[in-house]
Design a protein around this motif. Structure first.
Motif, short mmCIF file in Angstrom:
data_model
loop_
_atom_site.label_atom_id
_atom_site.label_comp_id
_atom_site.label_asym_id
_atom_site.label_seq_id
_atom_site.Cartn_x
_atom_site.Cartn_y
_atom_site.Cartn_z
N GLN A 195 0.84 -1.11 0.04
CA GLN A 195 0.16 -0.03 0.02
C GLN A 195 0.76 1.22 0.07
O GLN A 195 0.56 2.23 -0.76
CB GLN A 195 -0.78 0.05 1.17
CG GLN A 195 -2.08 -1.02 1.16
CD GLN A 195 -1.80 -2.40 1.78
OE1 GLN A 195 -0.62 -2.77 1.69
NE2 GLN A 195 -2.88 -2.90 2.43
N LYS A 202 -0.93 11.58 -5.77
CA LYS A 202 -0.84 11.55 -4.28
C LYS A 202 0.36 12.31 -3.91
O LYS A 202 1.51 12.13 -4.53
CB LYS A 202 -0.99 10.24 -3.80
CG LYS A 202 -2.27 9.61 -3.95
CD LYS A 202 -3.24 10.17 -2.98
CE LYS A 202 -4.57 9.84 -3.22
NZ LYS A 202 -5.26 8.62 -3.74
N LYS A 240 -2.69 16.93 7.55
CA LYS A 240 -3.56 17.27 6.59
C LYS A 240 -4.42 18.52 6.67
O LYS A 240 -5.25 18.93 6.20
CB LYS A 240 -4.72 16.04 6.64
CG LYS A 240 -3.96 14.75 5.91
CD LYS A 240 -4.77 13.79 5.84
CE LYS A 240 -4.15 12.51 5.31
NZ LYS A 240 -5.09 11.39 5.04
N VAL A 294 -1.21 11.28 1.27
CA VAL A 294 -1.31 10.05 2.06
C VAL A 294 -0.30 10.23 2.93
O VAL A 294 0.96 10.54 2.99
CB VAL A 294 -1.11 8.74 1.01
CG1 VAL A 294 -0.66 7.80 1.66
CG2 VAL A 294 -1.90 8.84 -0.19
N SER A 295 -0.54 10.02 4.50
CA SER A 295 0.02 10.23 5.53
C SER A 295 0.50 8.89 6.10
O SER A 295 -0.05 7.87 6.19
CB SER A 295 -0.58 10.87 6.65
OG SER A 295 0.09 10.99 7.46
N ARG A 320 -9.78 10.97 13.29
CA ARG A 320 -10.16 11.61 11.97
C ARG A 320 -10.62 13.17 12.01
O ARG A 320 -11.50 13.64 11.39
CB ARG A 320 -11.34 10.74 11.23
CG ARG A 320 -11.10 9.28 11.15
CD ARG A 320 -12.22 8.65 10.69
NE ARG A 320 -12.65 8.93 9.20
CZ ARG A 320 -12.18 8.28 8.29
NH1 ARG A 320 -11.38 7.12 8.43
NH2 ARG A 320 -12.30 8.59 7.02
N TYR A 374 -10.14 13.42 7.51
CA TYR A 374 -9.73 12.55 6.78
C TYR A 374 -9.23 11.47 7.58
O TYR A 374 -9.01 12.08 8.90
CB TYR A 374 -8.64 12.93 5.88
CG TYR A 374 -8.99 13.89 4.81
CD1 TYR A 374 -9.85 13.68 3.73
CD2 TYR A 374 -8.78 15.25 5.10
CE1 TYR A 374 -10.00 14.56 2.73
CE2 TYR A 374 -9.24 16.17 4.13
CZ TYR A 374 -9.78 16.05 3.11
OH TYR A 374 -10.37 16.89 2.00
N GLN A 375 -8.91 10.35 7.55
CA GLN A 375 -8.08 9.56 8.28
C GLN A 375 -6.68 10.35 8.57
O GLN A 375 -5.95 10.41 7.53
CB GLN A 375 -8.01 8.09 7.97
CG GLN A 375 -7.06 7.07 8.76
CD GLN A 375 -7.16 5.80 8.33
OE1 GLN A 375 -8.50 5.06 8.02
NE2 GLN A 375 -6.10 4.94 8.87
N ASP A 419 -2.70 7.44 7.25
CA ASP A 419 -3.31 6.40 6.45
C ASP A 419 -2.83 5.17 6.80
O ASP A 419 -3.47 4.08 6.70
CB ASP A 419 -3.16 6.72 4.91
CG ASP A 419 -4.01 8.29 4.66
OD1 ASP A 419 -5.40 7.97 4.88
OD2 ASP A 419 -3.33 9.38 4.64
#
Lengths: 155, 596
Positions: free
Chosen positions: B217, B227, B344, B359-360, B379, B383-384, B387
């Motif tokens: 991932q 991203k 984020k 994407v963290s 969150r 966002y989540q 990630d």
């Protein structure tokens, strides 16, 4: 499940809440309930402040501490070598015919569970079976029919 | 003077302290005896029998890990009988083991495989029982995968879970050939009291307990041109990562790690240490506020002692086992999650990035961080927040996959902003570090003076003892803090959840009277985390801790409140510690979970 809670509490009051109390408490549950449910184990773990996995480990180690629901009468046929030579296979067949269940199963009315077990120490009088705590020795087809018939009618 | 015993191993005389085992004595002579169930952190089990040796005069072979060395003993470690026995032990283990090694995450990092290779076991001597065994594989936890087909029932995990962690999520169930390592009622790991600490994963000799890896991932995110991939690295990864890449324990690889992350293709290479400093600002302020409310205002709704909240294993432990103390936990999120929430929001704003395209990723010494990242509470950025959480080990795999010669990489720094940190943040990685960092800042905030310890080293909270206590008398305070004048600030530090249990019981019984307690879920703190390189032993933990303190000493700035980027974020974004924005992004709440 208030009944289980009370049962476990009563057993813990009687046997204590240390690790060595675990076995008598589990046996006490078997006497009352015929099996130890996950709810009962959780309750024991809570009452004794110990890990539930440990309670589960102990319960699954002993074949007589059942963790699945059992009928009112648990029939255990000795499967070990002497009883086997003396015809335990035929006895099992007779029991299966009489009860209309296979080994490992419980009758629809929850009255009987049929299980195999390791040596019961009655090798000189095999084949042998236990019904709950009662031992029946030197079994024959006729004897088994008679015993089961009696349980069906009178118990 | 301790008693010593003299014995002879393979014809060589050796003296060891009474109470040591034959295995210990052989180690003194640099004679390697293979082991599987033995682990330095755990009690002796003696169940695998791979360490058997021949003792003259004894009828049977003896397990050297369990046999105390005795005066006059004559031991042979390499006879025909011994080698045959060990070989049969390994062959029998293999007959029940899913030895499809190329499909195993632990391929080339497996003690059973090493033994099989050493013994040159090329064919099955015994029937392969795996096809008829009906093994189960539990992949439901976000942190840990339990694959019974790879288990050799050595029970290291069971001993770890009970002895080191006082959790006992894993136990031994059934007996004989049905015996298995099991949770309560064979429920999935995520549904029992498991804290996801991963100490079992770190000790499993095979692939039966592994972390759930997110390597693919992370690669997918890196390869996705759309991203922006941000990576943060925890304090404890920089002193252990080298171990998985051919280096010795205790080497500091901060610069090489930053270089490797950049080369892997991460767009922003940032540092969790930045939010560790921020944690100190928030948690320090929270502590002082709590103390004021509890000691001066006598507000009974405010709970003291305050517990640290950086360790997600500890958080889940207290949620399961001591839910009545959830109010005592600092509301501060862990540095990982503070970082995630800011990446984020603040970082995205400053850099003009669309947070939905960020994407963290976090590199953590921890498997519980994977669970923490997935918690629904985390969150707050919309966002989540984080990630993907990967362990030190997973990063090492990625570095190898990318074909880098890690040792030859140049030392590089972190990107800015959210890349600056202090020595106070680095020591978060060792047990006692959060306490020390907090004291350095809190003491100075309220007195205007540095903590009264030489070179800022608050040595009473350092070390490897399970529970440590320290108190500081608060005197000569600045006028605005005068209400704390004369208070003796009592603190305690615990690492490993068994020690946490001990401290909690003392607090529960009213035997301990602390204001501030640091708990780290893993022995040694994060340096001994479940996601750190395998093996982790007492000696390796010591070396890693020394490296952490070396890194601290070498930092230009060693107090969190002096981190310029921390000052900047309060000025530009957060306002003040415990302010409105902090509450929104950096603080959280906890959930009561079932005890059994």
């Amino acid at each position: 499940m208030p009944e289980i809670k009370e049962l476990v509490k009563g057993l813990a009051d009687k046997h204590g809440r240390t690790r060595e109390s675990l076995l008598p408490i589990l046996q006490g549950i078997i006497t009352e309930e015929r099996f130890i449910s996950d709810a009962a184990m959780t309750e024991v773990a809570r009452e004794l402040d110990m890990s539930a996995a440990l309670v589960y480990g102990t319960a699954t180690f002993y074949s007589f501490l059942d963790t699945k629901p059992r009928g009112k009468y648990v029939i255990r046929i000795c499967r070990t070598i002497t009883c086997d030579m003396k015809g335990k296979k035929q006895i099992i067949k007779t029991l299966e015919d009489l009860l209309k269940v296979k080994v490992g199963e419980t009758t629809k009315d929850n009255k009987f569970t049929l299980l195999e077990t390791n040596c019961l120490g009655w090798c000189h009088k095999g084949p042998v079976m236990l019904i709950n705590d009662e031992a029946y020795t030197e079994l024959t087809d006729e004897k088994v029919s008679e015993i089961i018939g009696d349980y069906m009618k009178n118990k | 003077m301790a008693n010593t015993v003299n014995l002879k191993i393979d014809g060589i005389d050796v003296s060891v302290e009474a109470g040591k085992t034959v295995l210990d004595a052989a180690k003194e002579l640099n004679i390697h005896i293979p082991t599987l169930c033995y682990h330095e952190d755990l009690c002796v089990a003696g169940n695998c029998r791979v360490c058997v040796v021949e003792q003259e005069g004894a009828r049977n072979l003896v397990a050297s890990c369990a046999m105390p060395a005795q005066e006059g003993m004559i031991i042979h470690t390499n006879t025909h009988k011994v080698r045959n026995a060990r070989r049969h032990v390994v062959e029998l283990l293999l007959s029940e083991h899913n030895a499809d090694c190329t499909k195993c995450y632990k391929n080339k990092n497996c003690e059973l495989q090493d033994l099989a290779s050493e013994m040159v076991i090329n064919e099955h001597m015994f029937t392969d029982l795996v096809p008829i065994k009906n093994y189960t594989k539990d992949q439901q936890s976000p942190s840990i995968i339990k694959d019974d087909s790879r288990c050799i029932r050595c029970q290291r995990c069971v001993r770890t879970c009970s002895e080191l962690q006082h959790v006992s999520a894993l136990g031994v169930a059934y007996k004989g050939d049905h015996m298995k390592i099991s949770t309560f009622f064979e429920n999935p790991m995520y549904d029992v009291v498991c804290t996801n600490c991963g100490q079992c994963v770190n000790r499993c000799p095979t692939g039966a307990l592994i972390e759930k890896n997110y390597i693919d991932q992370v690669w997918d995110a890196i390869y996705d041109k759309d991203k922006h991939v941000i990576v943060q690295t925890a304090p404890a990864t920089r002193i252990a990562l080298g171990e998985d890449l051919g280096m010795e324990p205790g080497e500091i690889v901060t610069g090489k790690m930053a270089a490797s992350l950049r080369r892997l293709g991460f767009d922003s290479v940032l540092d969790t240490d930045f939010t560790a400093d921020l944690t100190i600002m928030e948690e320090g302020t929270e502590l002082l506020t709590r103390l004021k409310k509890a000691l001066v205002d006598k507000d009974s709704s405010v709970k003291v002692p305050m517990f640290t909240s950086c360790s997600p294993g500890w958080i889940k432990f207290i949620e399961h086992q001591y839910p009545e103390y959830l109010e005592n936990l600092s509301t501060c999120k862990s540095p990982q999650q503070m970082f995630g929430a800011l990446a984020k929001t603040y970082y995205a704003q400053k850099k003009g990035l669309d947070p939905s395209k960020i994407v963290s990723v976090s590199i953590m010494p921890c498997t519980a961080k994977k669970f923490e990242a997935a918690r629904p509470e985390m969150r707050d950025s919309g966002y989540q927040d984080v990630d993907l959480g990967i362990t030190t080990r997973e990063l090492a795999v990625m570095i190898k996959q990318a074909g880098m010669d890690f040792e030859k990489l140049p030392d590089e720094g972190f990107d800015s902003i959210m890349g600056d940190s202090t020595g106070a943040a680095v020591i978060f990685g060792a047990t006692g570090g959060v306490m020390e960092a907090a004291l350095r800042t809190a003491y100075e905030l309220i007195t205007g003076r540095e903590v009264p310890f030489e070179n800022l080293d608050i040595t009473p909270v350092r070390g490897m003892e399970g529970v440590r206590e320290a108190s500081i008398k608060l005197e000569g305070l600045l006028p605005e803090w005068s209400f704390l004048e004369g208070v003796e600030l009592k603190t305690a530090v615990a690492h490993g959840l068994t020690n946490a249990h001990q401290i909690m019981e003392a607090i529960k019984k009213g035997e301990a009277n602390y204001h501030f307690v640091e708990v780290m879920g893993c022995p040694g703190g994060c340096i001994g985390g479940g996601g750190q390189p395998i093996p982790t032993t007492p000696e390796i933990r010591k070396k890693r801790a020394e490296a952490i303190y070396r890194e601290d000493t070498g930092m230009k700035i060693r107090k969190s409140h002096e981190n310029p980027e921390v000052a900047q974020i309060y000025k530009e974004f957060l306002g003040e510690p415990l302010g409105h924005k902090s509450h929104e992004l950096l603080h959280t709440h906890y959930t009561k979970r079932k005890r059994h």
